[in-house]
Design an enzyme around this catalytic site. Structure first.
Site, PDB file in Angstrom:
ATOM      1  N   ASP A 144       0.869  -1.165   0.000  1.00  0.00           N
ATOM      2  CA  ASP A 144       0.000   0.000   0.000  1.00  0.00           C
ATOM      3  C   ASP A 144       0.910   1.220   0.000  1.00  0.00           C
ATOM      4  O   ASP A 144       2.109   1.106   0.294  1.00  0.00           O
ATOM      5  CB  ASP A 144      -0.886  -0.027   1.254  1.00  0.00           C
ATOM      6  CG  ASP A 144      -1.737   1.219   1.368  1.00  0.00           C
ATOM      7  OD1 ASP A 144      -2.369   1.589   0.373  1.00  0.00           O
ATOM      8  OD2 ASP A 144      -1.740   1.825   2.457  1.00  0.00           O
ATOM      9  N   ASP A 185      -1.634  -0.701   6.253  1.00  0.00           N
ATOM     10  CA  ASP A 185      -1.823  -0.189   7.611  1.00  0.00           C
ATOM     11  C   ASP A 185      -3.212   0.363   7.866  1.00  0.00           C
ATOM     12  O   ASP A 185      -3.531   0.724   8.995  1.00  0.00           O
ATOM     13  CB  ASP A 185      -0.794   0.906   7.899  1.00  0.00           C
ATOM     14  CG  ASP A 185      -1.127   2.211   7.192  1.00  0.00           C
ATOM     15  OD1 ASP A 185      -1.628   2.143   6.049  1.00  0.00           O
ATOM     16  OD2 ASP A 185      -0.901   3.288   7.776  1.00  0.00           O
ATOM     17  N   ASP A 221      -7.193  -1.406   3.819  1.00  0.00           N
ATOM     18  CA  ASP A 221      -6.271  -2.480   3.437  1.00  0.00           C
ATOM     19  C   ASP A 221      -6.733  -3.841   3.964  1.00  0.00           C
ATOM     20  O   ASP A 221      -6.193  -4.869   3.554  1.00  0.00           O
ATOM     21  CB  ASP A 221      -4.865  -2.200   3.986  1.00  0.00           C
ATOM     22  CG  ASP A 221      -4.251  -0.948   3.384  1.00  0.00           C
ATOM     23  OD1 ASP A 221      -4.470  -0.709   2.187  1.00  0.00           O
ATOM     24  OD2 ASP A 221      -3.562  -0.215   4.124  1.00  0.00           O
TER      25      ASP A 221
END
Length: 854
Positions: free
Chosen positions: A505, A719, A723
């Site tokens: 990410d 995080d 996600d």
């Protein structure tokens, strides 16, 4: 009056402790690792599942065959949905069950029915005397073996001395041809055989009673054969006037003694496998300095030293320079500079300002500060870390299934081989196929053959095979925890060692996750304050990093808020932005995708030029639309983590491809990817699309595929809440420790600090651990493949393996596997793991590359 402006380029330089606060609270997640697919609970309510878990301490297990037997008994019990049993460092079973159908009493009964002892397990992370007793359990077991060993040596040594020296000096006869010293050896050997060695006979009896076999069966069978033949020889002398063969009391006694030596050394070494993690519990100081306000005065206190066990939630505590923080809590006065290296691996002291969290056991490297305790005892971060690692060590790796299958048939196969060996030598003797010189004096060919059979029984060792995986897993997960990497299961550890692709990410993962607004543009200067005030009103309750950055910026520019006589619910559109109705006005804040989805009017030339300018710089542009018209835009910047490019390059060196998936626009995504050295990018992806990208990658052939299709093993690093779906879909999910609780719950690995090179270290630990496991298997199988033929006399008389030597070899095989696993402590230590650029640095070092936020 608020400062009015048309365009600004200010940057907020204030430190943001939010990520660090989440870092401190991250490991308190108590999600229990299980081999099943991860489930994500996005609410704080009760779990939908009706199953419960219990840990049971198992007594009497000696090898992998024992753990397999206990697992079968538990899984066959009514109401049990899963069971996992570990032999090290002490016997423990983790059982998931339906409380409507069974409970701990029934589970304990099921274990006791097959001959093992069982009780509720007391975790090493427990509080007070209970936790201390649990932590000392391996030591107590080693001490028990030591005491038994002392007695066995004291009884066996005279037997050996009698055979080697005494009978050559003085050998009186008491009856017929019966030596006095034979009766002495009988008395000594009987105490060894049925006193010290009773644990092996009892274990063998219980195993055979349940229709199974284990290491105790081999030991009991081998020693009893030698002892029984010796007793029969004495009886033959009494009734028939002569001993038909020499006695073998030295053989039976030495077998038990050498096996006890091996068990003592093995148990001692096994206890060391968990030292790395249990040492964390010793970090909490014994005493704390409690403050009590005087007459309600906020700045006047009385000080009192108390035991840390007596700390209450809400107590004010003073932490002196150089002292350890006594409990988890929040700084209320002063500024803390704490050394967290023993938990997170962070080498530099971390600054904690007022309202920032501090963790118990860390060291105050700065001046004194005052904190308020809010998590104590078993709820503290340190205890939760130990609990998490303990649970992880009970989840079996898939590779363990191989050892379990071999262990289940190992003992029967060895008994068959010993029988075949004995019969082969008997037949060879009867057919005169062996020279008479091979047979020792005063020993028949049948007894000569028997010694080969005993050697085969004793030298074979299923213990080394059973210890190969759990000892390495225990050391690997413990050392990982001390390096700031929490691993929730051995199955995830194994998958991480086979990674092909790592998907990152962007926000909070590749970037610092602390965005700031660097510029703002309004279409009409006259509407500037209204646009900013509405922005504050809509984003005031949001905790999304970019929303917080926009809100904080807007508040600095226009502290006054527009009164909201009617404000609807704020609608959060994942990966795009938010929408809300305020006083009848429709407000939307988000990226270009949100503006397109809401069909707002085309951007003005001013906003379009502002967007192009800042996206080319690598900034994210957030639009503000009022009643379907874009009235303003914010340019948001985030900094690339200093070790991002280093981590990506290190993964590439290990044959792992890095891919970035983000909800941000393509220009921004490509800018960040280029700065990191990532070539494959997926931008403008919603949480659902991120999960689909993961599944598409998994369906492709791995680079490891040669003649057969091997699925690509994918890890996801994230995080945030958005996600969580992709983390749950990945083969290996890694959550940055400063991330959200939901992301951490969905993860297999929790990285305690934001250093991206920790991902590389996690991969290295996984690979080194399973490389060690494979080496352990090679040694265990190779040992048995070599020593069993030698013990059977294949190379006799060139190479001879008498029973006493066979027992030494058997003990050595188990000890060597444990010691080899312990070598991971050095292989996976901080000194032997890589370090990314800027590892251990503070925020001051994170200013090299300026990128964007999704």
């Amino acid at each position: 009056m608020p400062r009015r402006f048309h365009e600004t380029n200010d940057r907020d330089q204030d430190d943001d402790d939010d990520d660090e606060a989440r870092l401190m609270t991250a490991p308190t997640s108590t999600t229990t690792p299980t081999p099943q697919r991860r489930e994500i609970h996005t609410t704080g309510g009760a779990s939908s599942t009706s199953t419960r878990e219990v840990k049971l301490a198992i007594e009497g297990m000696t090898c992998g065959a024992c753990t397999s037997g206990v697992e079968r008994a538990l899984r066959d019990a009514a109401g049990v949905t899963s069971a996992s049993v570990s032999l090290v460092p002490e016997g423990v079973a983790l059982v998931t069950f339906d409380p409507q159908r069974t409970g701990p009493r029934d589970l304990i009964d099921a274990i006791e029915d097959i001959g093992f002892g069982a009780a509720i397990h007391r975790s090493v992370s427990g509080e007070g005397e209970t936790g201390a007793r649990a932590r000392s359990a391996p030591k107590r077991e080693a001490e028990q073996y030591r005491e038994e060993l002392k007695l066995s040596v004291a009884l066996t040594a005279p037997i050996v001395l009698i055979n080697l020296i005494v009978v050559r000096i003085w050998n009186p006869k008491v009856m017929n041809d019966l030596s006095f010293w034979v009766l002495v050896k009988l008395a000594l050997a009987t105490r060894v055989q049925f006193g010290v060695g009773m644990r092996f006979h009892r274990g063998a009896y219980m195993a055979l009673k349940r229709g199974a076999s284990n290491m105790d069966v081999l030991i009991s069978l081998g020693t009893n054969v030698a002892y029984t033949v010796s007793v029969f020889s004495i009886l033959h002398c009494i009734f028939f006037g002569s001993m038909f063969a020499k006695d073998y009391f030295d053989t039976s006694s030495m077998l038990i003694t050498f096996i006890l030596i091996g068990k003592y050394l093995e148990t001692t070494a096994r206890g060391k496998t968990s030292e790395a993690i249990t040492k964390l519990l010793d970090l909490t100081p014994r005493h704390a300095l409690m403050l009590t306000p005087i007459n309600g005065q906020p700045d006047e206190y009385t000080e009192k030293t108390i035991a840390t066990e007596l700390i209450h939630i809400g107590d004010l505590l003073k932490v002196l320079p150089g002292a350890r923080v006594p409990a988890d809590g929040v700084v209320v006065k002063g500024e803390a500079h704490v050394d967290e290296s023993m938990v997170t691996g962070e080498t530099m002291p971390v600054t904690r300002k007022v309202n920032a969290r501090v963790m118990g056991g860390t060291i105050n490297e700065g001046s004194s500060f005052i904190m308020r305790a809010d998590k104590i005892g078993g709820d503290s971060t340190l205890y939760q870390i130990v609990q998490l690692v303990e649970n992880a060590q009970l989840v079996k790796a898939p590779i363990q299934a191989f050892a379990d299958r071999v262990s289940s048939i190992f003992v029967p196969v060895v008994i068959v081989l010993a029988t075949v060996t004995f019969l082969s030598w008997v037949i060879a003797g009867l057919t005169n196929s062996i020279p008479d010189a091979w047979v020792p004096a005063n020993e028949s060919k049948g007894l000569f053959a028997m010694m080969f059979g005993i050697s085969v029984l004793v030298t074979a060792c299923p213990c080394a095979l059973g210890l190969a995986t759990p000892t390495a897993i225990m050391v690997g997960t413990s050392v990982a925890a001390t390096n700031g990497i929490l691993i929730k299961g051995a199955d995830a550890l194994e998958r991480a060692g086979n990674l092909d692709v790592v998907v990152f990410d962007k926000t909070g993962t590749l970037t610092t996750g602390s965005p700031t607004v660097v510029a703002f543009k309004s279409t009409q200067p006259a509407l500037l304050e209204r646009v900013i005030s509405l922005t504050v009103l809509v984003e005031k309750e949001s905790e999304h990093p970019i929303a917080k950055a926009v809100r904080d910026y807007a508040r600095r520019q226009s502290p006054a808020e527009i009164p909201a006589s009617s404000r609807g619910e704020v609608e959060n559109i994942p990966g795009q932005g938010v929408r809300c109705v305020v006083n009848g006005t429709v407000i939307a804040l988000g990226n270009a995708r949100l503006m397109t989805a809401l069909a707002v009017a085309s951007k003005s030339t001013v906003i379009s030029e502002f967007q192009t300018l800042h996206e080319d710089k690598g900034n994210t542009v957030i639009f503000v639309s009022i009643d379907g018209i874009i009235e303003g835009a914010f340019a948001v910047s985030d900094e690339l983590k200093p070790d991002a490019a280093t981590a990506v390059a290190a993964l590439k060196e290990r044959g792992i491809e890095s891919i970035m998936v983000t909800g941000d626009n393509w220009k921004t995504a490509r800018s960040v990817a280029a700065a990191c050295g990532i070539t494959r990018v997926h931008a403008e992806a919603s949480p659902e699309e991120k999960a689909k990208i993961i599944k598409d990658l998994q369906s492709q052939a791995s680079p490891r595929s040669v003649n057969t299709f091997i699925q690509t093993v994918v890890a996801m690093i994230g995080d945030g809440i958005n996600d969580a779906p992709s983390l749950a879909s990945a083969d290996v999910a890694m959550a940055i420790g400063a991330g959200t609780d939901i992301a951490i719950e969905a993860a297999d690995f929790v990285l305690m600090h934001a250093d991206l090179y920790t991902v590389v270290n996690a991969v290295d630990i996984s690979r080194k651990t399973f490389r060690q496991i494979r080496q352990n298997y090679i040694w265990a199988l190779g040992y048995n493949s070599v020593t069993i033929p030698l013990a059977a006399g294949v190379f006799y008389p060139s190479i001879q393996v008498p029973p006493w030597l066979a027992s030494i070899l058997m003990a050595f095989s188990s000890i060597s596997v444990v010691l080899a696993s312990l070598s991971l402590t050095k292989k996976c230590s901080s000194a032997n793991l890589g370090r990314g650029v800027g590892h251990g640095s503070t925020h001051a070092s994170m200013t090299r590359v300026k990128v964007i936020h999704n």
